[in-house]
Write a protein that holds these residues in place. Structure first.
Motif, short mmCIF file in Angstrom:
data_model
loop_
_atom_site.label_atom_id
_atom_site.label_comp_id
_atom_site.label_asym_id
_atom_site.label_seq_id
_atom_site.Cartn_x
_atom_site.Cartn_y
_atom_site.Cartn_z
N SER A 84 6.77 -7.17 3.39
CA SER A 84 6.31 -6.20 2.40
C SER A 84 4.97 -6.62 1.83
O SER A 84 4.67 -7.81 1.74
N VAL A 126 2.40 -5.36 -1.47
CA VAL A 126 2.11 -4.48 -2.59
C VAL A 126 0.64 -4.58 -2.92
O VAL A 126 0.11 -5.69 -3.14
N SER A 175 -2.61 -3.59 -5.36
CA SER A 175 -2.89 -3.27 -6.76
C SER A 175 -4.39 -3.39 -7.02
O SER A 175 -5.12 -3.98 -6.22
N ARG A 177 4.73 3.18 4.76
CA ARG A 177 4.11 2.98 3.47
C ARG A 177 4.70 3.94 2.45
O ARG A 177 5.17 5.03 2.80
N ASP A 178 4.68 3.49 1.22
CA ASP A 178 5.13 4.29 0.10
C ASP A 178 3.95 4.40 -0.85
O ASP A 178 3.64 3.45 -1.58
N ASN A 179 3.29 5.54 -0.85
CA ASN A 179 2.09 5.71 -1.66
C ASN A 179 2.40 5.66 -3.16
O ASN A 179 1.55 5.27 -3.96
N SER A 180 3.60 6.05 -3.53
CA SER A 180 3.96 6.02 -4.95
C SER A 180 4.08 4.59 -5.47
O SER A 180 3.97 4.35 -6.67
N LYS A 181 4.32 3.65 -4.56
CA LYS A 181 4.47 2.25 -4.95
C LYS A 181 3.34 1.37 -4.39
O LYS A 181 3.39 0.15 -4.55
N ASN A 182 2.37 1.99 -3.74
CA ASN A 182 1.25 1.24 -3.13
C ASN A 182 1.77 0.11 -2.26
O ASN A 182 1.26 -1.03 -2.31
N THR A 183 2.76 0.41 -1.46
CA THR A 183 3.45 -0.60 -0.67
C THR A 183 3.41 -0.25 0.81
O THR A 183 3.55 0.92 1.18
#
Length: 127
Positions: free
Chosen positions: A21, A23, A25, A71-77
């Motif tokens: 994973s 993340v 930021s 990827r999860d754009n809502s979590k920037n992951t």
């Protein structure tokens, strides 16, 4: 400034699985491409997989068929699921971001096009 924090590396046996994973930021803007690269001592950094802002995905030859990037754009992951791991997959795996997103078919072959990098996470596969 952009920060990338990887997690999920470790040691597994031949045929095992790992889930990495990352993340992101900081100053990401509205569009960025995310990728995973890997590197072993004395070798160049190799593209494993990348996913652009829209969700389009590309895979490196060594990883195709055994890895899935998401990827999860809502979590920037960004997630890298690796299955059927082999000893040749042993490497330090790096998360990378390209801002703004101009990812294409050749981007994964050109790590210099990624401006931001994580610290890396070690993956070791034993036979």
């Amino acid at each position: 400034q952009v920060q990338l924090a990887e997690s999920g590396g470790g040691s597994v046996q031949y045929g095992g699985s790992l889930r990495l994973s990352c993340v992101a930021s900081g100053s990401l803007g509205s569009s960025y491409c995310l990728a995973w690269f890997r590197q072993t001592p004395g070798k160049e950094r190799e593209g494993v997989a990348q996913v652009d802002q829209r969700g389009l995905k590309w895979y490196g030859d060594s990883a195709r068929g055994r890895t899935t990037i998401s990827r999860d754009n809502s979590k920037n992951t960004v997630i890298l699921q690796m299955d059927n791991l082999k000893p040749t997959d042993t490497a330090t795996y790096y998360c990378a971001a390209q801002i703004p997103d101009t990812c294409g078919a050749l981007t994964l072959e050109r790590p210099g096009q990624y401006q931001h990098w994580g610290q890396g996470t070690q993956v070791t596969v034993s036979s």
